[in-house]
Design a protein around this motif. Sequence first.
Motif, mmCIF file in Angstrom:
data_model
loop_
_atom_site.group_PDB
_atom_site.id
_atom_site.type_symbol
_atom_site.label_atom_id
_atom_site.label_comp_id
_atom_site.label_asym_id
_atom_site.label_seq_id
_atom_site.Cartn_x
_atom_site.Cartn_y
_atom_site.Cartn_z
ATOM 1 N N ILE A 436 42.160 47.713 39.772
ATOM 2 C CA ILE A 436 42.128 46.186 38.759
ATOM 3 C C ILE A 436 41.103 45.725 38.868
ATOM 4 O O ILE A 436 40.142 45.029 38.535
ATOM 5 C CB ILE A 436 43.571 46.535 38.455
ATOM 6 C CG1 ILE A 436 43.998 47.241 37.046
ATOM 7 C CG2 ILE A 436 43.215 45.215 37.082
ATOM 8 C CD1 ILE A 436 45.531 47.439 37.025
ATOM 9 N N ARG A 440 37.844 44.086 37.420
ATOM 10 C CA ARG A 440 37.553 42.852 36.536
ATOM 11 C C ARG A 440 36.698 41.616 36.538
ATOM 12 O O ARG A 440 36.532 41.156 37.163
ATOM 13 C CB ARG A 440 39.250 42.267 36.072
ATOM 14 C CG ARG A 440 39.927 43.863 35.334
ATOM 15 C CD ARG A 440 39.752 43.981 34.349
ATOM 16 N NE ARG A 440 39.753 44.856 33.485
ATOM 17 C CZ ARG A 440 41.263 44.923 32.100
ATOM 18 N NH1 ARG A 440 42.093 42.804 32.749
ATOM 19 N NH2 ARG A 440 41.881 45.186 31.893
ATOM 20 N N ASP A 442 34.194 39.928 39.787
ATOM 21 C CA ASP A 442 32.826 39.317 39.976
ATOM 22 C C ASP A 442 32.312 38.526 40.846
ATOM 23 O O ASP A 442 33.335 37.555 41.378
ATOM 24 C CB ASP A 442 32.291 38.889 38.786
ATOM 25 C CG ASP A 442 30.683 38.362 39.186
ATOM 26 O OD1 ASP A 442 30.254 39.296 40.222
ATOM 27 O OD2 ASP A 442 29.623 38.167 38.715
#
Length: 456
Positions: A436, A440, A442
Motif C-alpha cells: 500500500i 500510494r 511517490d
Amino acid sequence: MRVLLCSFLFLGTLLVTHAAIDVEIENKHVDRTIDVISQLVKISYKITLEAKSKKNINLYTFVVPERDAEHLAYISAKDATKKELKLSDTKTKYGVSFRIALATPSANPVIYIETVFSKLLQPYPTQIAQSDKQLVRYFGNLYFYSPYKTLSQKTAVHLASRNIESYTQAKPVSLADTILTYGPYDNIAPFAEDELAVHYENHSPFLTVTRLERTIEVSHWGNIAVEETIDMMHSGAVLKGSFSRYDFQKDTRSGQSSVKSYKTILPASASGVYYRDTNGNISTSAMRVLKDSVELDLRPRFPLFGGWKTHYTLGYNVPSFEYLFSSGENYLLKMRALDHIFDDMTVDELVVRIILPEGSGNIKLITPYSVTRLADSLHYTYLDTFGRPVVAFTKRNLVENHISDLNLKYTFSRVMMLQEPLLVVGFFMILFVLVIIWMRLDFSISREKDVHHHKD
C-alpha cells in the motif's frame, strides 16, 4: 571333567553380590533350554528352589559367567504366576550377579529366567564361497552356572538344522531331530564348569544393525513423524571370492546364507511410508496393511552376503491422538523407543531423538530400561523463533525384547499453538502494508516543472 572348581570355592561365593549368599538354598531342579536357531542365543530356565531348613526363600542370586556377560542383551525373571520380578545387578569376579527379589516368599518357589545373548555364535569357517553352507559354533557351559548346589539338571539345545558337524559327547546325551538333550545330571557343585560345544549348519539371517538413528517429531496439529536411518551389515561368514549374479539366479542353493529381503513391522496407523537409500527411492519394497500392523517387505538393491553392508532411511507418519495424551497443559507422549526391524534382530547402537513443539517445558523422560541420556538441544524449522526442544538418548546391544514404550512428560501452553498462524498473518499484514505504501507514495527524486500559460 564335571567340576573344575573344588568345594572350597563355594565359600568364596559368599561375596558374589557383596552380600552373604544363603547357603541353605539349593537348586532342587533346573530345566534349561538353549535356543540357537537364529543368530541370537536365547537361554531360558525353570528353577525349582528348596531350602534345607524348609524356611521361606525371599532372595535368589543368578550369575551370568564373565565370558558371556559382555554379550548379554536382555534378562528377565518371573515367578510361578508369571509376575515380573525385580532384578539388581552387580559385577563380580565370577561374572554379573543378579539379585532377584521374590514377590511372594515360599519354601519351594519356582523362578523362570529368560536371557538373550548377541554375537555369541561364531561362524566357522569364518569365510565361505557363494555356494558353501554356513556353519556356526556355540560354546557354553554344560552345567547350570550357579552359586548354589544343583541337585538335578536337564538341558535341551534347539538347533537350526539337522546337519550337525559335531557336539559335546557328555553322557547321558541324546539327539532327536534338531534337539540335543543333555542330562539329567545330579549333584552339581556351585560354579561347576565344563564346556558344551555344538558345530552345526545355520542359514538364519545374520543381520546386525550397527547404528540406528530414530527421530520422532511431535506436532500438536495431529501428526507425529517418525524417521529411521539404519546402517546394517551381514555379520555371518564373510563371502570368499567374487559374487556371481548368474549363479545366484540360476541355482537356488547359491547364496543360502545371504539375505535377500526381510520384513519390518510398522504401526497399524502408519501412512506416507517411504524407503530410500543414497540413490533414491527403493521401489522393490512391498507393503501390506493388516488389521493390527503394517507389514513392509524390504528388499535391498542387492543381496547381502557376509561382510556386506547397506544404508537406508525409512519414514512414516502416525496420528498423534494414538500416542499423545493431555490434561490441561500437561502432555504425555507414549511411544516405542525401538520398533521391529526384522525377526531376531540385534542392534549395536540406538540413538533416539524426540523433537517437541516449540515452547515445551518441564520435560521428564521415563524409559523402560536404563539408557544414556544425551545433552538436550534445539531444532529449527519453518516459522520457528527460538527453536524446538530435542530430547535424545542412546543405548547399546538391543534385541526384540527391548521393544517397549517410553514415556515423555512435558508442559505446553495452548496459546503457543497460535504462534505460527499469527506469524503467517503478521507476515502478510506487513507485506500488504508495504505494498500500500509503495503504491500510494511517490518516491521519485525529481520534481515536475510548473508550466505557465500566457495570454497573447
